[in-house]
Design a protein around this motif. Structure first.
Motif, PDB file in Angstrom:
ATOM      1  N   PRO A 627       0.506  -0.871   0.177  1.00  0.00           N
ATOM      2  CA  PRO A 627       0.295  -0.178   0.063  1.00  0.00           C
ATOM      3  C   PRO A 627       0.914   1.226   0.019  1.00  0.00           C
ATOM      4  O   PRO A 627       1.944   1.175   0.330  1.00  0.00           O
ATOM      5  N   PHE A 628       0.357   2.499  -0.203  1.00  0.00           N
ATOM      6  CA  PHE A 628       0.833   3.578  -0.552  1.00  0.00           C
ATOM      7  C   PHE A 628       0.283   4.155   0.468  1.00  0.00           C
ATOM      8  O   PHE A 628      -0.632   4.471   1.222  1.00  0.00           O
ATOM      9  N   GLY A 629       1.398   5.511   0.486  1.00  0.00           N
ATOM     10  CA  GLY A 629       0.695   6.856   1.885  1.00  0.00           C
ATOM     11  C   GLY A 629       1.980   6.202   2.807  1.00  0.00           C
ATOM     12  O   GLY A 629       3.158   6.937   2.937  1.00  0.00           O
ATOM     13  N   PHE A 630       1.531   6.882   4.069  1.00  0.00           N
ATOM     14  CA  PHE A 630       2.563   6.667   5.319  1.00  0.00           C
ATOM     15  C   PHE A 630       3.030   5.366   5.128  1.00  0.00           C
ATOM     16  O   PHE A 630       4.157   6.239   6.771  1.00  0.00           O
ATOM     17  N   GLU A 631       2.978   4.599   5.219  1.00  0.00           N
ATOM     18  CA  GLU A 631       3.586   2.890   5.449  1.00  0.00           C
ATOM     19  C   GLU A 631       5.102   3.731   4.893  1.00  0.00           C
ATOM     20  O   GLU A 631       6.286   2.943   5.073  1.00  0.00           O
ATOM     21  N   ALA A 632       4.860   4.100   3.119  1.00  0.00           N
ATOM     22  CA  ALA A 632       6.262   4.110   2.188  1.00  0.00           C
ATOM     23  C   ALA A 632       6.424   5.397   2.820  1.00  0.00           C
ATOM     24  O   ALA A 632       8.456   5.536   3.233  1.00  0.00           O
ATOM     25  N   LEU A 633       6.349   6.347   4.112  1.00  0.00           N
ATOM     26  CA  LEU A 633       6.949   7.194   4.929  1.00  0.00           C
ATOM     27  C   LEU A 633       7.769   6.818   6.002  1.00  0.00           C
ATOM     28  O   LEU A 633       8.839   6.817   5.916  1.00  0.00           O
ATOM     29  N   LYS A 634       6.793   5.902   6.075  1.00  0.00           N
ATOM     30  CA  LYS A 634       7.456   5.330   7.297  1.00  0.00           C
ATOM     31  C   LYS A 634       8.379   4.583   7.213  1.00  0.00           C
ATOM     32  O   LYS A 634      10.065   4.996   8.067  1.00  0.00           O
ATOM     33  N   THR A 635       8.728   3.574   5.472  1.00  0.00           N
ATOM     34  CA  THR A 635      10.091   2.749   5.653  1.00  0.00           C
ATOM     35  C   THR A 635      11.089   4.069   4.890  1.00  0.00           C
ATOM     36  O   THR A 635      12.118   3.267   5.154  1.00  0.00           O
ATOM     37  N   ARG A 636      10.678   4.918   4.418  1.00  0.00           N
ATOM     38  CA  ARG A 636      11.963   5.963   3.898  1.00  0.00           C
ATOM     39  C   ARG A 636      12.857   6.653   4.590  1.00  0.00           C
ATOM     40  O   ARG A 636      13.741   6.315   5.433  1.00  0.00           O
ATOM     41  N   ASN A 637      12.159   6.979   6.029  1.00  0.00           N
ATOM     42  CA  ASN A 637      12.330   8.035   7.909  1.00  0.00           C
ATOM     43  C   ASN A 637      12.721   6.685   8.367  1.00  0.00           C
ATOM     44  O   ASN A 637      13.322   7.177   9.146  1.00  0.00           O
ATOM     45  N   VAL A 638      12.031   5.936   9.101  1.00  0.00           N
ATOM     46  CA  VAL A 638      12.329   4.950   9.667  1.00  0.00           C
ATOM     47  C   VAL A 638      13.667   4.188   9.248  1.00  0.00           C
ATOM     48  O   VAL A 638      14.300   3.985  10.017  1.00  0.00           O
ATOM     49  N   ASP A 639      12.954   3.143   8.691  1.00  0.00           N
ATOM     50  CA  ASP A 639      13.534   2.330   7.766  1.00  0.00           C
ATOM     51  C   ASP A 639      15.293   2.525   7.593  1.00  0.00           C
ATOM     52  O   ASP A 639      16.473   1.839   7.195  1.00  0.00           O
ATOM     53  N   GLU A 640      15.102   3.670   7.073  1.00  0.00           N
ATOM     54  CA  GLU A 640      16.353   3.945   6.227  1.00  0.00           C
ATOM     55  C   GLU A 640      16.877   5.482   7.812  1.00  0.00           C
ATOM     56  O   GLU A 640      18.085   5.672   7.347  1.00  0.00           O
ATOM     57  N   GLY A 641      16.718   5.195   8.997  1.00  0.00           N
ATOM     58  CA  GLY A 641      17.220   5.883   9.668  1.00  0.00           C
ATOM     59  C   GLY A 641      16.737   7.078  10.354  1.00  0.00           C
ATOM     60  O   GLY A 641      17.312   8.261  10.978  1.00  0.00           O
ATOM     61  N   GLY A 642      15.309   7.381  10.010  1.00  0.00           N
ATOM     62  CA  GLY A 642      14.743   9.037   9.390  1.00  0.00           C
ATOM     63  C   GLY A 642      16.113   9.793   8.584  1.00  0.00           C
ATOM     64  O   GLY A 642      15.919  10.765   9.375  1.00  0.00           O
ATOM     65  N   ALA A 643      16.394   9.293   7.716  1.00  0.00           N
ATOM     66  CA  ALA A 643      17.358  10.501   7.144  1.00  0.00           C
ATOM     67  C   ALA A 643      16.640  11.798   6.588  1.00  0.00           C
ATOM     68  O   ALA A 643      17.183  13.212   7.010  1.00  0.00           O
ATOM     69  N   ARG A 644      15.745  11.191   6.353  1.00  0.00           N
ATOM     70  CA  ARG A 644      15.286  12.509   5.200  1.00  0.00           C
ATOM     71  C   ARG A 644      14.394  13.922   6.934  1.00  0.00           C
ATOM     72  O   ARG A 644      14.796  15.097   6.678  1.00  0.00           O
ATOM     73  N   LEU A 645      13.512  13.204   7.447  1.00  0.00           N
ATOM     74  CA  LEU A 645      13.189  14.173   8.870  1.00  0.00           C
ATOM     75  C   LEU A 645      14.225  14.394   9.638  1.00  0.00           C
ATOM     76  O   LEU A 645      14.085  15.486  10.012  1.00  0.00           O
ATOM     77  N   LYS A 646      15.994  14.385   9.880  1.00  0.00           N
ATOM     78  CA  LYS A 646      16.631  14.305  10.215  1.00  0.00           C
ATOM     79  C   LYS A 646      17.802  15.790   9.576  1.00  0.00           C
ATOM     80  O   LYS A 646      17.367  16.523   9.989  1.00  0.00           O
ATOM     81  N   ALA A 648      15.564  17.301   7.203  1.00  0.00           N
ATOM     82  CA  ALA A 648      14.806  18.778   7.517  1.00  0.00           C
ATOM     83  C   ALA A 648      14.815  19.114   8.683  1.00  0.00           C
ATOM     84  O   ALA A 648      14.612  21.074   8.924  1.00  0.00           O
ATOM     85  N   THR A 649      14.859  18.844  10.073  1.00  0.00           N
ATOM     86  CA  THR A 649      15.268  19.004  11.022  1.00  0.00           C
ATOM     87  C   THR A 649      16.558  19.957  11.351  1.00  0.00           C
ATOM     88  O   THR A 649      16.387  20.823  11.793  1.00  0.00           O
ATOM     89  N   GLY A 650      17.297  18.747  10.970  1.00  0.00           N
ATOM     90  CA  GLY A 650      18.354  20.334  10.975  1.00  0.00           C
ATOM     91  C   GLY A 650      18.328  21.577  10.284  1.00  0.00           C
ATOM     92  O   GLY A 650      20.050  22.506  10.374  1.00  0.00           O
ATOM     93  N   LYS A 651      17.694  21.892   8.885  1.00  0.00           N
ATOM     94  CA  LYS A 651      17.692  23.566   8.320  1.00  0.00           C
ATOM     95  C   LYS A 651      16.778  23.789   9.559  1.00  0.00           C
ATOM     96  O   LYS A 651      16.736  25.285   9.778  1.00  0.00           O
ATOM     97  N   ARG A 935      16.968  16.772  22.452  1.00  0.00           N
ATOM     98  CA  ARG A 935      17.864  15.713  22.126  1.00  0.00           C
ATOM     99  C   ARG A 935      16.992  14.784  20.251  1.00  0.00           C
ATOM    100  O   ARG A 935      17.641  14.633  19.539  1.00  0.00           O
ATOM    101  N   ASN A 936      16.304  13.864  20.819  1.00  0.00           N
ATOM    102  CA  ASN A 936      15.347  13.241  20.264  1.00  0.00           C
ATOM    103  C   ASN A 936      14.689  14.098  19.084  1.00  0.00           C
ATOM    104  O   ASN A 936      15.034  13.813  18.225  1.00  0.00           O
ATOM    105  N   ILE A 937      14.274  15.608  19.787  1.00  0.00           N
ATOM    106  CA  ILE A 937      13.805  16.129  18.177  1.00  0.00           C
ATOM    107  C   ILE A 937      15.048  16.583  17.465  1.00  0.00           C
ATOM    108  O   ILE A 937      14.882  16.981  16.282  1.00  0.00           O
ATOM    109  N   ARG A 938      16.042  17.253  17.777  1.00  0.00           N
ATOM    110  CA  ARG A 938      16.834  17.504  17.499  1.00  0.00           C
ATOM    111  C   ARG A 938      17.521  16.469  15.919  1.00  0.00           C
ATOM    112  O   ARG A 938      17.883  16.324  14.427  1.00  0.00           O
TER     113      ARG A 938
END
Length: 979
Positions: A627-646, A648-651, A935-938
């Motif tokens: 299925p598409f949608g938020f499961e895919a978002l979870k896969t991208r960000n959690v399974d890949e170490g949250g790289a995309r959110l990290k 965005a957070t750093g900016k 720290r978790n937010i950062r």
């Protein structure tokens, strides 16, 4: 053998050697007939053939015989009726109640007179049938006087135009003067219409085929279901595009049949345009929706209320005659009290609308204030010019001058050519409305009589709301959008019947104020009676004729509503169609289009380049069957170490980021919900179905308590009053602060609703202040309020503090700080609801650390005080449930309350009693709790701290795509099954 009426008509036209005029019921029907005749001619064209809507033909003939300048439309009728009805309010007349708006009568009488003229009811006949009803007697009198005005001015009402033109033309044969034959291709035409058409020399078309549908329908029947509104219209567009791509059938061979043109045609035209499909219906926009129209309406509203208190920022941000939006935004940010209301004249002079806090650039603020004053001065002159009563001609002249000065010279050259053309057309439409008012004024009995501004503004505003501007022209090769009566006798490959529900097929008749359909039939025909069954039979005939026009695929589109996408009840005629198709052995299928579609099915539904691009992007991250949608978002960000959110957070979060307790609490409660507030810097409004918002309720409580506590503290320090006198003064201060005259600035409800809210809140505030009076006037306690509603750090002070080894910028607004000798303090935060659990909350602990590091105090208690009307047996301080207290101070601050926590932990213990000797240790533990959250937010861990909870998740705006909620629900279902 021809298989439809349009084919028979084509053969008849070919036999007309002297030319032919085909008259259709409407302009839309004429366009459809013309396109299908052109298709039958295979592009050779039809020389000498003209296809016109009946109204277009009548208007053309009126112009030919010189009647064009004598026509009075709805706007002119309203103005004349307004003058006639105004006379009824003069002294000596009692027919019109003073408490009823004149515009209500004008609107109702306008509709009634138009209906009577269309039904052939003269003023004399209606007067004889009016009976004893006073309103109908008044209507009869007004109708008579209106006709007298028209006769005196030799004018023609638009509803009478066809009859007047047919008489003026005076034809008695079936040929026009130049020999062309006139054919009335109007299936189901009423007898009265046929009689009037005969005067034009029009012969009714007689080659209609049997309108009964022929089953099975060759291309099958589809029942399509989707969410009501834009979703359903777009799903119809998807289906049409797929049909075109799969079969190669042209869009001009497809039609969407709608219950009524006003409600659905625009939505469907927009949906087809979204999907890149040409449409036979122009894409319209209301003039009132365009900035030109909406800004003129706003100006007229400003003139009407200029003598009242108003929020000027609503108007100074208007297009064309307002101020620069950046300037308006800057001034709103500097406002001392949001939503301040003053008369327009005061806004032009008032300079104290800004806050008393320090301002980074006072020169810029001064410039913006000057601009506001200059704008208010300029607009005040326009308001003064238009406000006073004047003649219609003078009002029109003033408004035209306002448009010339503020619109024509300021047409934006930065717009694209299409937008500029629409903008110019909108301004031309405004001028045309004013011209029509001036033309109608010539029919007034006293053209120099004065009318008030509100009457003039109502006429202009209503005309603007009824005017449309074309955004995109119709295509000859586009999908047709028509009503059932417009397509009778035509032929289409694909037919969609839109929103075929029980309220649309047959239609549910809407009640009318003055004259119902029954009244019109009873009055127009001697012995005539309205028959509901006859009406439904006629509608069913048109419905069957529409289905008979379908030669390929039939689609029945039925909307759904609600979160559960419950389908609306289909028309009873739908079951007849489906049963007939099944019995005949034809194809029938259901197509349900929920809002969530699996990825495997998604590509087939993509009809725009944007959708296809998104599909391809998503497909790179997961398999086709997932299925598409938020499961895919979870896969991208959690399974890949949250790289995309990290990333965005750093900016967003750097050393200058300002931390507040509410941001950290939001993260602890549900990390997903914190994304909008922390990363996107948005403040969301959660829907709790309250009469007054939580923000307004909080302002009410905090403002009232601040005033009351300040009164108690001042009178205690001055020692000039007893405790009872101080208590009475504080309660009076609460009542004064809660009054609507004081609190309307931040309330978001009417005065009546505000009083209801106050009635439930005031007793709790009074009870709490009575308790606090005992506390403040007890000298043995030794604590007195020092700060109320204080913001830390102070303006200009150092805003950086060290927490758990990190240097952070911070900000907090503390409800109350009490101090005692030895630089010790007590911190209180007022709550009207239950405080959060310890694991989700750091607010009072954050306040304590700020006071310690910024003010040099030693907080010995930091806790929530819940403001509620209890039974009086347990004091508010004793009932406190969240915070911490140094045990040595419990006798004074919480009245010797006993503490028996099961465990001592900053993340689980709600109310923590501290030993003096362990004070520094526990403060460091609180710092560690806050530091870990930061720290978790950062680190961008927004997808790792989702805490599903049944009550809170039910109100969350992200509940439809949050996998944490879904997993929580699945576990709950499993446990229930196990039980």
């Amino acid at each position: 053998m021809p298989d439809s009426a349009i084919c028979i008509l084509y053969e008849e036209i070919k036999e007309c050697k002297e030319g032919c005029i085909v008259l259709c019921r409407s302009t839309r029907a004429a366009n459809l007939v013309k396109l299908q005749l052109m298709e039958l001619s295979k592009g050779r064209g039809l020389l000498g053939v003209e296809v016109l809507g009946l109204s277009s033909y009548v208007a053309k003939m009126a112009k030919t015989i010189g009647l064009e300048g004598q026509i009075i439309g709805s706007l002119g009728r309203e103005m004349i009726l307004s003058e006639i009805l105004s006379e009824r309010r003069a002294p000596g007349f009692g027919a019109l109640p003073k408490d009823v708006r004149l515009t209500d009568y004008v609107s109702g009488f306008n509709q009634a007179i138009s209906d009577m003229k269309k039904s052939g009811i003269s003023a004399e006949r209606f007067k004889s049938k009016a009976g004893q009803d006073k309103i109908k007697q008044l209507l009869a009198e007004v109708y008579t006087r209106y006709d007298e005005r028209l006769e005196k001015a030799k004018a023609i009402d638009n509803s009478d135009l066809m009859k007047k033109v047919s008489i003026a033309v005076g034809m008695s044969n079936t040929m026009t003067a130049d020999g062309a034959r006139i054919i009335a291709f109007i299936p189901g035409a009423e007898q009265e219409m046929l009689e009037e058409l005969s005067l034009f020399g029009a012969a009714p078309f007689t080659g209609y085929c049997d309108v009964a549908p022929l089953y099975p329908i060759s291309g099958g029947v589809i029942r399509l279901s989707a969410r009501q509104g834009e979703r359903l219209s777009r799903e119809v567009a998807r289906l049409i595009k797929r049909r075109h791509v799969d079969t190669g059938i042209g869009y001009e061979r497809m039609c969407i049949c709608i219950p009524s043109s006003g409600k659905y045609s625009k939505m469907l035209a927009d949906a087809l345009d979204w999907a890149g499909i040409p449409t036979g219906e122009p894409i319209w926009s209301g003039l009132s929706d365009h900035p030109v129209g909406s800004s003129i309406i706003a100006f007229m509203e400003l003139v009407s209320i200029s003598g009242m208190k108003l929020d000027v920022f609503k108007y100074c941000a208007s297009h064309y005659w307002g101020m620069d939006l950046e300037t308006v935004s800057s001034l709103k940010g500097f406002q001392k009290i949001k939503g301040t209301l003053m008369e327009l004249s005061k806004w032009a002079k008032h300079s104290s609308i800004v806050s008393g806090f320090s301002i980074p650039d006072e020169d810029i603020l001064r410039i913006h204030l000057n601009e506001l004053c200059e704008w208010a001065d300029r607009i005040s002159s326009w308001v003064h010019m238009n406000k006073k009563s004047n003649t219609w001609e003078a009002h029109c002249s003033n408004l035209r001058k306002f448009i010339d000065d503020n619109y024509v010279k300021l047409i934006s050259g930065e717009l694209d050519p299409a937008s500029m053309a629409i903008e110019r057309k909108a301004i031309d439409d405004l001028r045309e409305i004013i011209d029509k008012i001036e033309e109608a004024n010539l029919l007034m009995e006293d053209q120099k009589s004065k009318v008030d501004w509100d009457t003039f503004a109502y006429s202009v505003s209503e005309a603007i709301r009824k005017t449309r501007i074309m955004k995109k022209a119709a295509s000859k090769l586009g999908v047709a959008i028509a009503e059932p009566k417009d397509i009778n006798g035509l032929a289409f490959d694909t037919l969609v019947i839109y929103e075929v529900t029980e309220s649309n097929f047959p239609t549910v008749r809407k009640p009318k104020w003055l004259l119902s359909d029954e009244d019109l039939i009873r009055i127009s025909k001697p012995g005539g009676e309205f028959c509901e069954n006859t009406r439904i039979t006629l509608e069913r005939t048109a419905f069957d004729a529409a289905i008979a026009s379908c030669k390929g695929q039939l689609v029945l589109a039925i909307p759904s509503i609600g979160d559960d996408e419950r389908k609306l009840n289909p028309s009873v005629w739908v079951a007849d169609v489906e049963d007939s198709q099944r019995k005949a052995g034809g194809d029938y299928r259901l197509v349900d289009c929920p809002r969530k579609i699996p990825a495997a099915l998604r590509y087939a539904d993509c009809v725009t380049e944007t959708e296809q691009r998104l599909y391809k992007d998503d497909r790179a991250y997961y398999g086709e069957n997932k299925p598409f949608g938020f499961e895919a978002l979870k896969t991208r960000n959690v399974d890949e170490g949250g790289a995309r959110l990290k990333s965005a957070t750093g900016k967003v979060i750097d050393e200058s980021y300002v931390w507040t307790p509410s941001k950290i609490n939001g993260f602890l409660k549900c990390s997903l919900s914190a994304v909008t507030g922390i990363l996107l810097k948005m403040r969301e409004d959660e829907e709790y179905e309250e009469m007054v918002s939580g923000k307004a309720r909080g302002n009410m409580v905090h403002n009232a308590l601040k005033v009351a506590i300040d009164v108690l503290t001042t009178m205690r320090k001055e020692r000039k009053a007893t405790k009872e006198q101080a208590k009475k003064a504080a309660i009076e201060a609460i009542e004064r602060t809660l009054s609507y005259s004081e609190s309307y600035k931040y309330s978001d409800a009417s005065e009546e609703i505000w009083k209801l809210v106050i009635a439930g809140t005031k007793p709790a505030l009074v009870a709490f202040i009575a308790e606090e009076a005992d506390y403040i006037f007890d000298e043995s306690i030794g604590f007195l309020p020092r700060h109320t509603e204080i913001t830390l750090p102070f303006d200009g002070a150092e805003s950086t503090i060290s927490i758990d080894g990190m240097e952070i910028c911070c900000k907090a607004r503390i409800d109350r700080i009490d101090t005692a000798e030895g630089d010790v303090c007590a911190i209180y935060d007022y709550k009207t609801g239950n405080p959060l659990q310890a694991k989700e909350d750091i607010q009072v602990e954050f306040y304590a650390i700020l006071c310690k590091k910024l003010l040099g105090y030693k907080p010995v208690v930091s806790m929530y005080l819940k403001i509620e009307k209890g039974d009086g047996k347990v004091l508010t301080r004793v009932a406190a449930k969240r915070g911490f207290i140094v045990e040595e101070y419990k006798d004074r601050l919480v009245y010797a309350r006993k503490f028996q926590p099961k465990s001592m932990d900053v993340s689980t213990t709600s109310f923590l009693p501290l030993k003096e000797e362990k004070y520094d240790y526990w403060i460091s533990q609180y710092e560690g709790k806050i530091g870990n959250a930061i720290r978790n937010i950062r680190a961008g861990k927004f997808l790792e701290g989702i805490n599903p909870e049944e009550h809170n998740c039910g109100y969350c705006q992200r509940k439809n795509f949050c996998w944490g909620k879904r997993v929580f629900s699945q576990v709950d279902n499993v446990e229930s099954a196990g039980e």
